[in-house]
Motif scaffolding. Structure first.
Motif, PDB file in Angstrom:
ATOM      1  N   UNK A 169      10.536  -4.756  -2.263  1.00 55.53           N
ATOM      2  CA  UNK A 169       9.257  -4.310  -2.829  1.00 55.53           C
ATOM      3  C   UNK A 169       8.219  -4.137  -1.721  1.00 55.53           C
ATOM      4  N   UNK A 170       8.199  -5.068  -0.784  1.00 52.26           N
ATOM      5  CA  UNK A 170       7.274  -4.972   0.349  1.00 52.26           C
ATOM      6  C   UNK A 170       7.582  -3.744   1.197  1.00 52.26           C
ATOM      7  N   UNK A 171       8.858  -3.518   1.474  1.00 57.46           N
ATOM      8  CA  UNK A 171       9.278  -2.389   2.298  1.00 57.46           C
ATOM      9  C   UNK A 171       8.961  -1.059   1.620  1.00 57.46           C
ATOM     10  N   UNK A 172       8.863  -1.044   0.291  1.00 53.94           N
ATOM     11  CA  UNK A 172       8.498   0.180  -0.426  1.00 53.94           C
ATOM     12  C   UNK A 172       6.993   0.400  -0.433  1.00 53.94           C
ATOM     13  N   UNK A 229      10.543   9.539   1.214  1.00 55.10           N
ATOM     14  CA  UNK A 229       9.636  10.418   1.942  1.00 55.10           C
ATOM     15  C   UNK A 229       8.565   9.614   2.667  1.00 55.10           C
ATOM     16  N   UNK A 230       7.979   8.624   1.993  1.00 53.18           N
ATOM     17  CA  UNK A 230       6.920   7.827   2.614  1.00 53.18           C
ATOM     18  C   UNK A 230       7.439   7.092   3.845  1.00 53.18           C
ATOM     19  N   UNK A 231       8.656   6.568   3.762  1.00 50.99           N
ATOM     20  CA  UNK A 231       9.215   5.869   4.916  1.00 50.99           C
ATOM     21  C   UNK A 231       9.432   6.837   6.076  1.00 50.99           C
ATOM     22  N   UNK A 232       9.929   8.034   5.786  1.00 43.39           N
ATOM     23  CA  UNK A 232      10.153   9.023   6.845  1.00 43.39           C
ATOM     24  C   UNK A 232       8.840   9.450   7.486  1.00 43.39           C
TER      25      UNK A 232
END
Length: 334
Positions: free
Chosen positions: A241-244, A167-170
């Motif tokens: 981990x960074x991408x999250x 959800x955060x990425x979207x």
């Protein structure tokens, strides 16, 4: 039968019952708008004088008077809400800003955790306007970032899960497609350690607060992402981990901001949040009147078929029929 209109009608009936919206046009103090092109100052003063009951009791069109307009009624009210939206997002009394230069969704300014009382009150009144938009079905046409709407609804989870990461990425992609594309580049399985080393990225995020003349000063701080040191480089091993953590932080800056907290205070003074729990965040954005787009997946999941409805693939509502065609159409925009 699409379920969303039925739930929206239930909400309208419940709110009318809760607040006993009266049919007395003379009850509310008259809202006088002197400059229809820039109505916010008059609306703001009226809101301070009348408080939440002023918004709850009756539609503005019943008692509003515009010095520059002879006409009155729902049409003029729609124009008023449009002018308020323009003034707050691109006019002289800015409370919203575009999330990025290329993405036409709006969020509050990035502000310090403690903001001046006058600015906080302005966001509270803005929240009351949003509550009014829901209560009286009078949309405020601004394409609001999903993170902003979700934060106003208080839907901010502490526990991190795969679902919240997605959800955060979207939501970041909606606000800043360029940054999301960069994260996709980092996450690409073919990306080599040399590529990441050359990018020279660390587990940190440079955060700048926006400047509002006479109210806030811009500051820049370096924020740690996750549990790693701010100087630790992004490698092939720790890139996921960074991408999250980066989208999580960028989205949290909007959904948990001081401006959103003040906006939520205003909205909940007009409409109780529990009444909105039956709607998804995207549906609430539609009710408010500002959504960049509406997910066809959400639409499909909210449909209830009456008994006996045929959903064969060649029928109107079959998978290869209605939904495929709907996905190819232009999105719903407000």
């Amino acid at each position: 039968m699409v379920d969303f209109p039925n739930r929206r009608e239930w909400l309208a009936g419940t709110l009318r019952s809760d607040f006993r919206v009266a049919m007395d046009r003379g009850y509310s103090t008259q809202l006088t708008v002197r400059n229809f092109q820039k109505p916010w100052s008059d609306v703001y003063r009226w809101a301070i004088a009348n408080g939440p009951p002023g918004w709850q009791h009756s539609p503005l069109s019943w008692h509003m008077r515009c010095e520059t307009h002879i006409a009155s009624g729902p049409g003029v009210e729609r124009d008023l809400m449009e002018q308020i939206a323009k003034e707050l997002s691109s006019g002289g009394n800015l409370l919203l800003t575009r999330a990025s230069d290329k993405d036409p969704v709006y969020r509050p300014f990035h502000l310090p955790d403690s903001i001046p009382p006058g600015l906080e009150t302005a966001y509270v009144v803005f929240g009351e306007v949003l509550g009014y938009a829901i209560l009286h079905q009078s949309p405020l046409p601004v394409a609001s970032a999903t993170s902003f709407v979700r934060g106003v609804l208080g839907r901010v989870e502490i526990q991190v899960t795969f679902a919240t990461e997605k959800r955060d990425f979207q939501e970041l992609q909606e606000m800043d497609a360029q940054e999301a594309n960069t994260l996709q580049w980092i996450r690409n399985k073919d990306r080599t350690s040399e590529d990441l080393y050359a990018a020279d990225l660390t587990f940190s995020l440079e955060e700048t607060t926006d400047i509002i003349p006479g109210l806030t000063r811009g500051t820049t701080v370096e924020t740690k992402l996750g549990r790693r040191d701010v100087t630790e480089k992004i490698t092939h091993q720790n890139r996921n981990e960074y991408v999250a953590f980066r989208p999580m932080r960028q989205v949290d800056r909007v959904s948990s901001s001081s401006a959103v907290r003040a906006t939520r205070k205003g909205l909940t003074s007009v409409v109780p949040l529990e009444h909105l729990s039956v709607f998804s965040t995207a549906e609430v954005a539609l009710i408010l009147g500002g959504a960049k787009e509406f997910s066809v997946v959400d639409m499909r999941n909210s449909v209830k078929w009456p008994a006996g409805t045929k959903t064969h693939r060649n029928s109107l509502f079959g998978f290869s029929g209605f939904w495929k065609k709907r996905a190819q159409m232009s999105v719903l925009c407000f």
